[in-house]
Design a protein around this motif. Structure first.
Motif, PDB file in Angstrom:
ATOM      1  N   THR A 151       0.800  -1.221   0.000  1.00  0.00           N
ATOM      2  CA  THR A 151       0.000   0.000   0.000  1.00  0.00           C
ATOM      3  C   THR A 151       0.835   1.273   0.000  1.00  0.00           C
ATOM      4  OG1 THR A 151      -0.100  -0.004   2.412  1.00  0.00           O
ATOM      5  CG2 THR A 151      -1.867  -1.159   1.230  1.00  0.00           C
ATOM      6  N   CYS A 152       0.149   2.392  -0.257  1.00  0.00           N
ATOM      7  CA  CYS A 152       0.749   3.729  -0.258  1.00  0.00           C
ATOM      8  C   CYS A 152      -0.153   4.655   0.551  1.00  0.00           C
ATOM      9  CB  CYS A 152       0.877   4.229  -1.694  1.00  0.00           C
ATOM     10  SG  CYS A 152       1.530   5.912  -1.850  1.00  0.00           S
ATOM     11  N   THR A 153       0.445   5.660   1.172  1.00  0.00           N
ATOM     12  CA  THR A 153      -0.344   6.627   1.923  1.00  0.00           C
ATOM     13  C   THR A 153       0.145   8.055   1.726  1.00  0.00           C
ATOM     14  OG1 THR A 153      -1.278   7.083   4.125  1.00  0.00           O
ATOM     15  CG2 THR A 153       1.058   6.458   4.029  1.00  0.00           C
ATOM     16  N   VAL A 154       0.879   8.291   0.633  1.00  0.00           N
ATOM     17  CA  VAL A 154       1.501   9.605   0.442  1.00  0.00           C
ATOM     18  C   VAL A 154       0.454  10.712   0.299  1.00  0.00           C
ATOM     19  CG1 VAL A 154       1.738   9.437  -2.081  1.00  0.00           C
ATOM     20  CG2 VAL A 154       3.375  10.803  -0.753  1.00  0.00           C
ATOM     21  N   THR A 155      -0.729  10.364  -0.219  1.00  0.00           N
ATOM     22  CA  THR A 155      -1.824  11.327  -0.308  1.00  0.00           C
ATOM     23  C   THR A 155      -3.097  10.673   0.220  1.00  0.00           C
ATOM     24  OG1 THR A 155      -2.520  10.635  -2.518  1.00  0.00           O
ATOM     25  CG2 THR A 155      -0.842  12.376  -2.394  1.00  0.00           C
ATOM     26  N   HIS A 156      -4.109  11.506   0.471  1.00  0.00           N
ATOM     27  CA  HIS A 156      -5.407  10.987   0.888  1.00  0.00           C
ATOM     28  C   HIS A 156      -5.967  10.042  -0.167  1.00  0.00           C
ATOM     29  CE1 HIS A 156      -9.394  10.924   2.726  1.00  0.00           C
ATOM     30  NE2 HIS A 156      -9.902  11.178   1.520  1.00  0.00           N
ATOM     31  N   TYR A 195       4.477  18.505   4.965  1.00  0.00           N
ATOM     32  CA  TYR A 195       3.286  17.898   4.365  1.00  0.00           C
ATOM     33  C   TYR A 195       3.403  16.391   4.231  1.00  0.00           C
ATOM     34  CZ  TYR A 195       6.521  18.166   0.459  1.00  0.00           C
ATOM     35  OH  TYR A 195       7.645  18.057  -0.322  1.00  0.00           O
ATOM     36  N   CYS A 196       4.564  15.811   4.526  1.00  0.00           N
ATOM     37  CA  CYS A 196       4.875  14.449   4.091  1.00  0.00           C
ATOM     38  C   CYS A 196       4.801  13.443   5.231  1.00  0.00           C
ATOM     39  CB  CYS A 196       6.270  14.425   3.461  1.00  0.00           C
ATOM     40  SG  CYS A 196       6.657  12.842   2.698  1.00  0.00           S
ATOM     41  N   ILE A 197       4.077  12.353   4.990  1.00  0.00           N
ATOM     42  CA  ILE A 197       3.929  11.282   5.975  1.00  0.00           C
ATOM     43  C   ILE A 197       5.023  10.229   5.847  1.00  0.00           C
ATOM     44  CG2 ILE A 197       2.470   9.795   4.530  1.00  0.00           C
ATOM     45  CD1 ILE A 197       1.905  10.552   8.281  1.00  0.00           C
ATOM     46  N   VAL A 198       5.789  10.267   4.753  1.00  0.00           N
ATOM     47  CA  VAL A 198       6.723   9.185   4.439  1.00  0.00           C
ATOM     48  C   VAL A 198       7.775   8.952   5.527  1.00  0.00           C
ATOM     49  CG1 VAL A 198       8.516   8.435   2.819  1.00  0.00           C
ATOM     50  CG2 VAL A 198       6.345   9.316   1.967  1.00  0.00           C
ATOM     51  N   PRO A 199       8.406   9.994   6.128  1.00  0.00           N
ATOM     52  CA  PRO A 199       9.385   9.710   7.179  1.00  0.00           C
ATOM     53  C   PRO A 199       8.798   8.941   8.358  1.00  0.00           C
ATOM     54  CG  PRO A 199       9.597  11.972   6.439  1.00  0.00           C
ATOM     55  CD  PRO A 199       8.347  11.440   5.822  1.00  0.00           C
ATOM     56  N   TYR A 200       7.520   9.168   8.638  1.00  0.00           N
ATOM     57  CA  TYR A 200       6.858   8.450   9.723  1.00  0.00           C
ATOM     58  C   TYR A 200       6.557   7.012   9.320  1.00  0.00           C
ATOM     59  CZ  TYR A 200       6.109  13.339  11.012  1.00  0.00           C
ATOM     60  OH  TYR A 200       6.286  14.671  11.305  1.00  0.00           O
ATOM     61  N   HIS A 225       5.156  16.413 -12.954  1.00  0.00           N
ATOM     62  CA  HIS A 225       4.245  15.609 -12.160  1.00  0.00           C
ATOM     63  C   HIS A 225       3.544  16.577 -11.216  1.00  0.00           C
ATOM     64  CE1 HIS A 225       6.519  11.522 -12.678  1.00  0.00           C
ATOM     65  NE2 HIS A 225       5.961  11.960 -13.796  1.00  0.00           N
ATOM     66  N   VAL A 226       2.246  16.676 -11.346  1.00  0.00           N
ATOM     67  CA  VAL A 226       1.472  17.669 -10.601  1.00  0.00           C
ATOM     68  C   VAL A 226       0.636  16.963  -9.541  1.00  0.00           C
ATOM     69  CG1 VAL A 226      -0.230  19.512 -10.763  1.00  0.00           C
ATOM     70  CG2 VAL A 226       1.397  19.147 -12.634  1.00  0.00           C
ATOM     71  N   PHE A 227       0.847  17.327  -8.277  1.00  0.00           N
ATOM     72  CA  PHE A 227       0.125  16.710  -7.171  1.00  0.00           C
ATOM     73  C   PHE A 227      -0.689  17.761  -6.429  1.00  0.00           C
ATOM     74  CE2 PHE A 227       4.018  14.282  -7.833  1.00  0.00           C
ATOM     75  CZ  PHE A 227       3.536  12.988  -7.944  1.00  0.00           C
ATOM     76  N   PRO A 228      -1.945  17.473  -6.119  1.00  0.00           N
ATOM     77  CA  PRO A 228      -2.708  18.376  -5.245  1.00  0.00           C
ATOM     78  C   PRO A 228      -2.308  18.136  -3.796  1.00  0.00           C
ATOM     79  CG  PRO A 228      -4.063  16.496  -5.858  1.00  0.00           C
ATOM     80  CD  PRO A 228      -2.759  16.341  -6.596  1.00  0.00           C
ATOM     81  N   PHE A 229      -2.270  19.187  -3.001  1.00  0.00           N
ATOM     82  CA  PHE A 229      -1.968  19.027  -1.578  1.00  0.00           C
ATOM     83  C   PHE A 229      -3.006  18.117  -0.929  1.00  0.00           C
ATOM     84  CE2 PHE A 229      -2.971  20.362   2.799  1.00  0.00           C
ATOM     85  CZ  PHE A 229      -1.785  19.988   3.417  1.00  0.00           C
ATOM     86  N   SER A 230      -2.522  17.177  -0.134  1.00  0.00           N
ATOM     87  CA  SER A 230      -3.402  16.250   0.573  1.00  0.00           C
ATOM     88  C   SER A 230      -3.041  16.279   2.047  1.00  0.00           C
ATOM     89  CB  SER A 230      -3.229  14.834   0.015  1.00  0.00           C
ATOM     90  OG  SER A 230      -4.073  13.920   0.667  1.00  0.00           O
ATOM     91  N   PRO A 231      -3.927  16.778   2.922  1.00  0.00           N
ATOM     92  CA  PRO A 231      -3.602  16.845   4.351  1.00  0.00           C
ATOM     93  C   PRO A 231      -3.475  15.458   4.958  1.00  0.00           C
ATOM     94  CG  PRO A 231      -5.906  17.432   3.975  1.00  0.00           C
ATOM     95  CD  PRO A 231      -5.275  17.290   2.634  1.00  0.00           C
ATOM     96  N   ARG A 232      -2.320  15.157   5.524  1.00  0.00           N
ATOM     97  CA  ARG A 232      -2.089  13.849   6.123  1.00  0.00           C
ATOM     98  C   ARG A 232      -2.009  13.993   7.619  1.00  0.00           C
ATOM     99  NH1 ARG A 232      -4.199  11.135   3.991  1.00  0.00           N
ATOM    100  NH2 ARG A 232      -3.057   9.179   4.259  1.00  0.00           N
ATOM    101  N   ARG A 233      -2.913  13.316   8.322  1.00  0.00           N
ATOM    102  CA  ARG A 233      -2.931  13.356   9.789  1.00  0.00           C
ATOM    103  C   ARG A 233      -1.574  12.884  10.328  1.00  0.00           C
ATOM    104  NH1 ARG A 233      -7.337  13.499  13.051  1.00  0.00           N
ATOM    105  NH2 ARG A 233      -8.693  12.904  11.296  1.00  0.00           N
TER     106      ARG A 233
END
Length: 426
Positions: free
Chosen positions: A45-50, A142-147, A311-319
């Motif tokens: 799985t991936c969780t980089v965006t909502h 904005y990034c959840i990846v380090p966690y 590569h265009v990404f919309p901001f996605s708020p990650r808890r």
């Protein structure tokens, strides 16, 4: 023997890890399910965006529906950060963290090697990925990846070279070096190493025709790497560089350690030293506080710079990230409109770059699969131009010289095979 299926969402690192797990399962005697029902379903799985998190949940449910009675194993970044959400999905048997991902082959095939990444990637790709680094210490707001991935960890240089040599011996002509934070390669090792030193060693090894870098941060794409790429016949003339925003205020809020001016100088320097280089750029649109003027800063910067594609990404708020609680969120409809405008600019940039090569001779590496839309073979140049040509299956995984003949409205590039396979770089 059981049949298995692996579903992968997200980045090249995930794709590499999935291929490694699949290879170990095959080595243990398990069979890829293909279009048949699977006995074992692994969802990486991936969780980089909502949206990526939502797609991960959808993929899990789809695997459960399509494979009644199968053992469902969920791993990857979404499994790492939101295991309780996955537990709510009825039918999931195992949720595996990143640190235990290497255990999956042994879980379903007892006695199998616990380290699938030590193998040569048995990839269906013509250009296999080699993960040389994992984790990230940057903590962009904005990034959840380090966690999800933890701190930066690098493969030992000797192991990288050994894997490259094995891939060359196995008949591959190009390898894509990938990582979560590739530019930090080697900093965690003792003694420390660097990406530029590693690339130099790979070039001296002379066992692979092409080495391609995946995404590399602007401040880590240093003069040594650019100079080495310019002078080497092995390193692809292709860089993918995350910008995210062209506004210094937004960059600071994002915790991005460079400025608009720094990025401009980097791109112009690459273009000066490697005129034919493909330069891909990531943009993150709609970060909290992004005014219309701040967005225009990003748009005009890209418009003015000689970049190749976006590569265009919309901001996605990650808890769990600082930006999740930032005020002044941009309304979704405005984000959508801005992303659309950026994508149109990206298409224009790509079209302009491709047209430079009309009526010129380039060398392509033929991919393992035909292009479904056209029925033609597809090959990729060093500078990341996909070229479609007529040809036979025996041309796959070979270098072919072609003359670029035309492009179409969908930015597809068509070429004609030449009799002589003369290597050409502009």
């Amino acid at each position: 023997m059981k049949k298995f299926a692996v579903t992968t969402l997200g980045c090249k690192v995930n794709q590499y890890e999935s291929e490694s797990v699949a290879q170990s399962l095959e080595a243990a005697g398990q069979l890829p399910a293909g279009d048949a029902r699977a006995d074992i379903c692994i969802i990486n799985t991936c969780t980089v965006t909502h949206k990526a998190a939502m797609q991960s949940r959808q993929a899990i449910r789809q695997a459960i529906r399509a494979n009644p009675g199968a053992r469902i194993i969920v791993t990857g970044c979404y499994a790492q950060t939101e295991p309780d959400e996955i537990k709510k999905i009825e039918g999931v048997h195992d949720i595996i963290s990143h640190s235990d991902k290497h255990r999956i082959p042994g879980m379903v095939s007892p006695g199998e090697s616990p380290n699938p990444e030590s193998r040569i990637p048995n990839s269906s790709r013509t250009r296999p990925f080699l993960k040389i680094q994992d984790g990230c210490d940057a903590f962009c707001t904005y990034c959840i990846v380090p966690y999800a991935r933890g701190p930066s960890r690098s493969m030992q240089p000797e192991e990288v070279l050994e894997n490259i040599a094995r891939l060359g011996k196995a008949g591959f002509h190009e390898v894509v070096l990938t990582g979560i934070h590739l530019g930090c390669y080697g900093l965690d090792l003792s003694p420390p190493a660097s990406l530029s030193e590693l690339l130099s060693c790979i070039c001296k090894l002379s066992v692979i025709d092409r080495i391609r870098l995946s995404s590399t941060e602007p401040h880590e794409l240093n003069e040594e790497i650019i100079s080495l790429t310019a002078s080497s016949d092995n390193i692809c003339h292709h860089f993918h560089i995350p910008l995210q925003s062209g506004n210094d205020g937004i960059l600071k809020k994002m915790h991005r350690p460079y400025t608009r001016e720094f990025f401009t100088e980097l791109i112009l320097n690459i273009r000066k030293m490697i005129p034919d280089a493909a330069i891909g750029v990531d943009t993150l649109i709609g970060f909290p506080g992004e005014s219309e003027a701040a967005f225009e800063d990003t748009y005009t910067l890209i418009e003015q710079l000689p970049v190749t594609y976006l590569h265009v990404f919309p901001f996605s708020p990650r808890r769990g990230t600082p930006a999740y609680g930032y005020p002044a969120r941009v309304p979704p409809d405005i984000i959508k409109a801005r992303c659309g405008k950026m994508r149109e600019l990206g298409n224009l940039k790509k079209k302009e770059f491709y047209r430079i090569f009309l009526n010129k001779t380039v060398e392509i590496l033929i991919e393992g699969r035909m292009d479904k839309a056209t029925g033609l073979l597809k090959g990729v140049t060093s500078n990341y131009i996909p070229v479609l040509i007529n040809g036979e299956d025996d041309m796959k995984n070979t270098f072919v010289s072609v003359r670029v003949e035309k492009t179409d409205e969908n930015n597809r590039v068509f070429g004609e095979k030449l009799e002589e396979n003369t290597k050409c770089r502009l």
